[in-house]
Motif scaffolding. Structure first.
Motif, PDB file in Angstrom:
ATOM      1  N   TYR A  79     -60.508  56.092 -53.137  1.00 20.44           N
ATOM      2  CA  TYR A  79     -61.052  55.640 -53.619  1.00 20.44           C
ATOM      3  C   TYR A  79     -60.840  54.443 -52.161  1.00 20.44           C
ATOM      4  CZ  TYR A  79     -64.299  56.507 -57.427  1.00 20.44           C
ATOM      5  OH  TYR A  79     -65.200  57.158 -58.253  1.00 20.44           O
ATOM      6  N   ALA A 167     -68.752  48.808 -59.784  1.00 18.53           N
ATOM      7  CA  ALA A 167     -67.771  48.282 -58.416  1.00 18.53           C
ATOM      8  C   ALA A 167     -67.099  49.562 -58.146  1.00 18.53           C
ATOM      9  CB  ALA A 167     -67.168  47.302 -59.482  1.00 18.53           C
ATOM     10  N   SER A 168     -67.068  50.245 -58.622  1.00 19.33           N
ATOM     11  CA  SER A 168     -66.879  51.865 -57.619  1.00 19.33           C
ATOM     12  C   SER A 168     -67.611  52.411 -56.532  1.00 19.33           C
ATOM     13  CB  SER A 168     -66.203  52.491 -58.575  1.00 19.33           C
ATOM     14  OG  SER A 168     -65.247  52.378 -58.929  1.00 19.33           O
ATOM     15  N   LEU A 171     -68.504  50.142 -53.443  1.00 21.56           N
ATOM     16  CA  LEU A 171     -66.934  50.096 -52.513  1.00 21.56           C
ATOM     17  C   LEU A 171     -67.440  50.428 -51.051  1.00 21.56           C
ATOM     18  CD1 LEU A 171     -64.273  48.961 -52.317  1.00 21.56           C
ATOM     19  CD2 LEU A 171     -63.230  51.113 -53.353  1.00 21.56           C
ATOM     20  N   TRP A 226     -62.044  45.301 -55.329  1.00 19.01           N
ATOM     21  CA  TRP A 226     -62.316  45.859 -56.092  1.00 19.01           C
ATOM     22  C   TRP A 226     -61.245  46.361 -57.491  1.00 19.01           C
ATOM     23  CZ3 TRP A 226     -59.139  51.044 -56.048  1.00 19.01           C
ATOM     24  CH2 TRP A 226     -59.630  51.907 -56.912  1.00 19.01           C
ATOM     25  N   GLN A 227     -60.062  46.613 -56.944  1.00 16.71           N
ATOM     26  CA  GLN A 227     -58.582  46.905 -57.857  1.00 16.71           C
ATOM     27  C   GLN A 227     -59.217  45.771 -59.395  1.00 16.71           C
ATOM     28  OE1 GLN A 227     -55.501  46.239 -55.591  1.00 16.71           O
ATOM     29  NE2 GLN A 227     -55.679  48.296 -55.512  1.00 16.71           N
ATOM     30  N   SER A 249     -64.460  38.302 -57.416  1.00 16.70           N
ATOM     31  CA  SER A 249     -64.638  39.449 -57.176  1.00 16.70           C
ATOM     32  C   SER A 249     -65.864  40.068 -56.736  1.00 16.70           C
ATOM     33  CB  SER A 249     -63.564  40.535 -57.910  1.00 16.70           C
ATOM     34  OG  SER A 249     -63.404  39.926 -58.270  1.00 16.70           O
ATOM     35  N   TYR A 253     -67.310  41.065 -52.695  1.00 17.73           N
ATOM     36  CA  TYR A 253     -67.969  42.019 -52.595  1.00 17.73           C
ATOM     37  C   TYR A 253     -69.685  41.843 -51.697  1.00 17.73           C
ATOM     38  CZ  TYR A 253     -66.436  46.321 -55.067  1.00 17.73           C
ATOM     39  OH  TYR A 253     -65.405  47.334 -55.523  1.00 17.73           O
TER      40      TYR A 253
END
Lengths: 273, 306
Positions: A79, A167-168, A171, A226-227, A249, A253
């Motif tokens: 990622y 979220a992934s 990204l 992201w984490q 978070s 984003y």
């Protein structure tokens, strides 16, 4: 010569269509997407295989339902590479126009400079949203299929999975828009690439989680957000590390690409092309 | 119509264009001439709204070009043939431009035919010669069928057939009532194409007038005389107030005479019974007029800087 009698329409969707023609007419677009997709899904397969070997070696008979192993499905090396590639490609959509001078041809055709940037941002975001969704879904499914051999796979509706997946998937477009903004600001290819890599991946490592102020800065970084969103466990209460919050978070984003695009639109208006 | 009024552009303390005022009218080809670095491209960029003037203004069809949300139906411009992405095909490049301005896709085929690139339309632009890229740039300028066309050094890299074609095209576009503004650092390019000239040097206006008037400004009108007794003739003409420059190889007997008209030279030769083998009035060419005037401006300004 034939005459174009119709008046000059100024539709934003025409600009989006034009930017899409530009994007899809470059073979490099498709090569890059195919390679990064394979790499990310491959990295999930590798992570899942390694974990699955460990599980087999430990010979632990699973008690009850399996836990979601987020960093098998969404491994960091894969990622982070996706971040870098999406950021670079986002930057290239504008930097390549500046370095070839095509931006002048574009600007004479469309003197509304802000609209051009917004159209580019729309196409970049949509394309990388699609790529991100396919890649995130693919890496999740592949990793779970491998873990299933050890009865450690989970379904897509398992608690924590939807958030990690979204979220992934997001990204890639988030990073692509940051790259686009940096490209407009800097305009030079090498400098833009270096700044993009630094901002997305190097800068966050400067700030640790052990001091309050430093953790605060760290948590404003996209990679940290992201984490936090992929991670499915709550921070330990007794930990001396400061942890990012989930709503914070999501805000990170949203803000990074928003600021990148707004600054880009403002900058192009007042600058010589 | 393009109107430039007191247009000025400074970069730091360097002045690229200074208080430039001229008008480019429709129905004619207007040449925009000046030595390299005279400020031609900077002026074109300001007209197209790419660069913001430090002072003054430029309008196209009475409006600031930047006020149009889409530009191709108002102005077609070729600034630099290299301003394309080498990875795209000519067709894709033009399709994207057409689409951004709501121009129907059939126009792409039409302009590709018009500039003779229909065969090469699917190939990557990166493989094009400079001449082909110039044709592509001209195709892009024609896409929106605009009333005003601007070309910066359009014949660079073109073969002789291409040069002829492009001249005919410019003449035809002007005959259709369009404003055609054509920059070059080569006077010879204008001789066969332009009706009007705008000449600049070091960012300042030198002349804005019809081509013939500009050519007539050349001061070095001379008469070439040939005679077996050239030395004697030279003495006679010098005595009558002319200045003499020997022409050709030594002993060829040819002189370039300035300061006396041909009929007076003939009369003087007859009086002295000197036979003439040649008597030709030579008017200064456009190229010479151009060189003379721009050289003056360069010297003048260079002197000021010291």
């Amino acid at each position: 010569m034939t005459t174009l009698t119709s008046p000059s329409p100024a539709r934003f969707r025409d600009l989006i269509a034009a930017e899409w023609i530009k994007t899809r007419s470059l073979r490099s677009t498709w090569w890059t997407i195919a390679l990064v997709g394979l790499f990310v899904i491959g990295s999930a397969a590798v992570a899942a295989l390694a974990d699955s070997h460990n599980l087999a070696a430990a010979r632990t008979t699973p008690s009850g339902p399996a836990d979601f192993r987020p960093f098998d499905a969404f491994p960091q090396p894969g990622y982070m590479t996706l971040m870098l590639v999406a950021g670079s490609v986002g930057a290239i959509t504008v930097v390549s126009e500046y370095s070839s001078g095509l931006i002048r041809t574009t600007t004479v055709a469309v003197p509304a400079r802000g609209s051009v940037i917004l159209a580019k941002a729309t196409v970049v975001a949509a394309l990388w949203m699609a790529v991100g969704t396919v890649v995130a879904t693919g890496s999740f499914l592949v990793s779970q299929a491998i873990l299933d051999a050890q009865h450690a796979g989970v379904s897509i509706t398992h608690p924590g999975v939807p958030r990690a997946l979204v979220a992934s998937a997001l990204l890639a477009p988030v990073c692509a828009l940051i790259g686009l903004g940096l490209g407009v600001l800097i305009r030079h290819s090498a400098a833009t690439m270096a700044t993009c890599a630094f901002t997305l991946l190097m800068l966050p490592t400067v700030f640790s989680q052990s001091k309050r102020w430093s953790a605060d800065v760290n948590h404003t970084m996209v990679v940290a957000a992201w984490q936090r969103l992929v991670q499915n466990w709550a921070p330990e209460p007794g930990s001396r590390m400061f942890s990012a919050t989930v709503p914070g978070s999501w805000t990170v984003y949203g803000l990074w690409p928003l600021i990148a695009v707004v600054v880009a639109v403002l900058v192009v208006r007042g600058r010589d092309v | 119509m393009i109107e430039v009024n007191e247009l000025t552009k400074r970069y730091g303390d360097k002045t690229a264009v200074e208080r430039l005022t001229f008008t480019v009218r429709p129905g004619q080809v207007t040449g925009f001439l000046g030595p390299n670095g005279a400020g031609k491209t900077t002026t074109l960029r300001m007209i197209l709204g790419l660069d913001e003037p430090t002072a003054g203004s430029a309008t196209v069809g009475k409006t600031d070009f930047r006020s149009h949300p889409r530009g191709l139906r108002h102005v077609g411009a070729l600034l630099d043939a290299g301003q394309v992405h080498g990875g795209r095909s000519a067709a894709a490049h033009l399709s994207a431009l057409a689409r951004s301005n709501g121009i129907p896709p059939r126009r792409v085929e039409e302009v590709l035919q018009e500039v003779g690139l229909a065969e090469a339309a699917r190939g990557r632009i990166g493989g094009f010669s400079l001449g082909m890229k110039q044709r592509l740039g001209i195709a892009a300028a024609l896409l929106g069928d605009p009333p005003v066309l601007m070309f910066d050094e359009p014949i660079n890299g073109m073969d002789p057939e291409g040069v002829l074609w492009v001249r005919r095209l410019f003449r035809r576009l002007a005959a259709e009532g369009r404003t055609v503004f054509l920059s070059s650092h080569l006077m010879s390019e204008m001789e066969n194409t332009a009706d009007q000239l705008v000449v600049i040097g070091r960012g300042r206006l030198i002349a804005a007038e019809p081509l013939e008037e500009f050519a007539a400004r050349g001061t070095h009108r001379s008469v070439v005389v040939g005679s077996p007794r050239a030395t004697e003739l030279a003495a006679v003409l010098t005595a009558a107030g002319a200045s003499i420059l020997p022409q050709g190889p030594a002993g060829a007997g040819r002189l370039a005479v300035t300061g006396l008209p041909a009929d007076r030279i003939g009369a003087l030769a007859l009086e002295q019974r000197i036979a003439l083998t040649e008597l030709t009035t030579r008017t200064a060419s456009l190229e010479e007029a151009f060189m003379e005037l721009t050289a003056d401006s360069v010297e003048y300004l260079a002197g000021q800087h010291r």
